[in-house]
Design an enzyme around this catalytic site. Structure first.
Site, PDB file in Angstrom:
ATOM      1  CB  THR A 179      -4.485   7.353  -3.295  1.00 18.14           C
ATOM      2  OG1 THR A 179      -5.338   6.359  -3.839  1.00 18.14           O
ATOM      3  CG2 THR A 179      -4.543   7.283  -1.777  1.00 18.14           C
ATOM      4  CD  GLU A 202      -3.151  -0.169   0.153  1.00 23.02           C
ATOM      5  OE1 GLU A 202      -2.895  -0.180  -1.067  1.00 23.02           O
ATOM      6  OE2 GLU A 202      -4.186   0.315   0.629  1.00 23.02           O
TER       7      GLU A 202
END
Lengths: 308, 308
Positions: A181, A128
Site C-alpha cells: 500500500t 489502518e
C-alpha cells in the site's frame, strides 16, 4: 458474554471513481476472530492462523485498533484476540481493515455496544494507520457499516452509509504479486489537472446517484477512474485485458481494488458475476501468476457475530 | 400553436463543491421570452428589452442555441424571438443560460416537444459556448430540467436530475461589479492538489447524498469548496463577511454563484432565507456597491410556458 466470534469482511476501497472516499463490503470473503474478555488489563493477540503477522499488540493492526478503543473505555479488564486470517495480506481487499474492524466490533459487542459505528470507524482507522502509514477509513467504514460507504470528510470524520442495490455483485481477482500500500501510494502524483478532477467528481456524483436510484446503468457509466487507475494499473499484470474481458462478459465496470493488486468488477446479478469470474479465470490460468477469484454479493451488514 | 411565452429561470452553477458539474434552478428570478413561428426560414431576434445585447442571431446566445436546434429540425419555416431580460448579464446567475434555454424550450414547445430535455441541453450549450468560450451545461441543465442537476460527463453529455428537497431555498445577492466569465475562468489554476480534489469529490458525494436523503445537515456539511472559491472569492467585495453573516443567520452554507460576482446561500425554509437576505442587506447597504437580492425556492420545474 465472555467471548464472541466475529466475521470480518473483505472490502473494496475507492471503487474506481472514489479514491479515498468510496468503499463497499464483501460477503463471501473475510477473516474470523475470537475476542475474549480477560481480567488482565490490556490487549493481547494470543493466536494468529493463516498469516505471518506480529503477535505484539502494538505491531498488529487489530491490536492497535483495540488499544485506541481501550483508551476510551472504563472497563478494568482487558481482551484476548485470536485471529484467523483468510484474506491475504497485501491483496488489496482490506486485509488489515478486516482485522482492525473485527477487533473493535468484537470488543464493542462484548461491552454491550456502547459505541456507534462512526466511533468504531475512528478506532479502526488507528489500526489502518499502522498498516499503510495513514489513517484511512475507506476500508474500515464499509467493513463496519456494510454496503457502500462514502467518507465525505476526514477532518472531522464524516461517513455516509449509501444504499446498496440488492443485485449488486462483485467479482474480485487477486493476482498474487506483491504491491505494498505504501509503495502504491508513493507513485501517485501530488497534483492532478482540474479537468480530470472535474471528471472524477462528476463520476462520484453519478455513482452515488446510481446507488440511490437503483440505476445499474448509471452506476456502470460512473465506474471510471481517470486519475489513479492510469498510474497504478501498470503495476498489475493483465489489468487492461481483464478490464476488456469483464466488460465483454457483462460487468458494469471494473477497477483496482484499493491499492491493488486485486482487480474488482461489479455486476448486476449473480449469473453475470460468475460469467465475469470465468472470463478472468481464462486470462490468468495460462499465466505463471497464482490467483484467487472471489464472487460476492455486496454485503449490506458488515462485520457480524458468528456462532462460537 | 403559433407563439409561446416562456419563463426562463436564473440558475446557480457549481453550488460550492460541484464546480462545472452541479447546478440548481431558481424560481423568483428569470427572463421572459416570446417565440413565434414564422414562414421565413431561420432565426431572428426581433426585440430585446432590459439589456444591451446584440440582435444579430449569430452573436446572441438565444440565437446561437436556436440555430443549433434548427439544424436538426425538418420544419421549413423559422422563428422570431423577443427577449425580455430581467436577469442582469454578468451577474453569475445564468443570464446567458436563461436565454439559451428559453429559446430552445420555446421552439420545442411550438413543435410539439419532439426533443427530450437532454437534447435541449445540448442545443442550449451552444449558446453558452458563445457567452463563455466553452460549452457548459451546469446552468442550462437546471434551467431546462429544474431542481438540482449533475452533469456527470460532457463526453458524452450525461445529465442526472437530482431530487430537490421541498424546503430548499436560495438567497442570492448580486453585487453589481463586473466579473466576466472568461476572466473568472482564466484565473483558475490548471492543476489542483490530489488532497484537495479528494476533499471536493467527498463533498460532491455528500451533497448528492444529502439531496437524496432529504438531509439538510448533510447538505450543509457538504457545501464547501476548497478549490475554486479561495481563488475567485478575492474578486468579490465583502465575500467573507457575507459567508460568516449568512451562516450566523442560519444558512446551510454559501458560495459563489457560477463564476460570480453573485453570492448564493442555501437555507432550509423561507423564514431562514429571508433572515439570510436581511443579513446580506446589512452588509452592502452602507457600501458604495449597488446590489440586488433574490430569495427563491429551488424551482423543481425549470423553464415553463406563461400565458401570452
Amino acid at each position: 458474554m465472555k467471548a464472541v466470534k466475529v466475521f470480518c469482511p473483505g472490502t473494496i476501497a475507492n471503487v474506481s471513481c472514489g479514491f479515498d472516499v468510496l468503499g463497499l463490503c464483501l460477503d463471501s470473503v473475510g477473516d474470523e476472530m475470537i475476542v475474549r474478555k480477560s481480567d488482565v488489563p490490556g490487549i493481547r493477540i494470543t493466536k494468529i492462523e493463516g498469516a505471518d503477522l506480529p503477535l505484539e499488540t502494538k505491531k498488529n493492526v487489530a491490536g492497535v485498533a483495540a488499544l485506541a478503543m481501550l483508551k476510551e473505555i472504563t472497563f478494568e479488564g482487558g481482551f484476548d484476540i485470536e485471529i484467523y486470517k483468510k484474506i491475504k495480506a497485501g491483496s488489496g481487499i482490506g486485509s488489515s481493515a478486516a482485522s482492525a474492524a473485527g477487533a473493535v466490533y468484537g470488543i464493542n459487542a462484548l461491552l454491550g455496544n456502547p459505541f456507534t459505528n462512526a466511533k468504531l470507524v475512528e478506532f479502526a482507522m488507528q489500526g489502518e494507520a499502522l498498516a499503510s502509514g495513514a489513517p484511512h477509513a475507506d476500508n474500515v467504514a464499509p467493513a463496519l457499516m456494510g454496503g457502500c460507504t462514502l467518507v465525505r470528510s476526514y477532518t472531522p470524520l464524516d461517513v455516509i452509509a449509501l444504499p446498496t442495490p440488492s443485485e449488486l455483485y462483485a467479482t474480485v481477482v487477486h493476482p498474487q504479486i506483491e504491491v505494498k500500500t505504501a509503495d502504491s501510494r508513493a507513485i501517485l502524483k501530488h497534483n492532478v489537472t482540474l479537468k480530470k478532477a472535474i471528471q472524477q467528481w462528476g463520476n462520484v456524483g453519478g455513482f452515488v446517484s446510481g446507488l440511490f436510484l437503483n440505476d445499474y446503468d448509471l452506476i456502470s457509466r460512473s465506474l471510471e477512474d481517470v486519475i489513479v487507475e492510469p498510474i497504478r494499473s501498470v503495476l498489475i499484470p493483465y489489468f487492461k485485458t481483464v478490464k476488456v474481458a469483464t466488460k465483454n462478459a457483462g460487468a458494469l465496470g471494473s477497477g483496482i481494488s484499493g491499492s491493488g493488486p486485486s482487480i474488482f468488477a461489479l455486476s448486476k446479478g449473480a449469473d453475470t458475476a460468475h460469467k465475469v469470474a470465468d472470463a478472468i479465470h481464462d486470462i490468468y490460468k495460462n499465466s505463471e501468476i497464482k490467483f484467487d477469484i472471489h464472487i460476492s454479493k455486496v454485503n449490506p451488514k458488515g462485520c457480524k457475530v458468528l456462532p462460537l
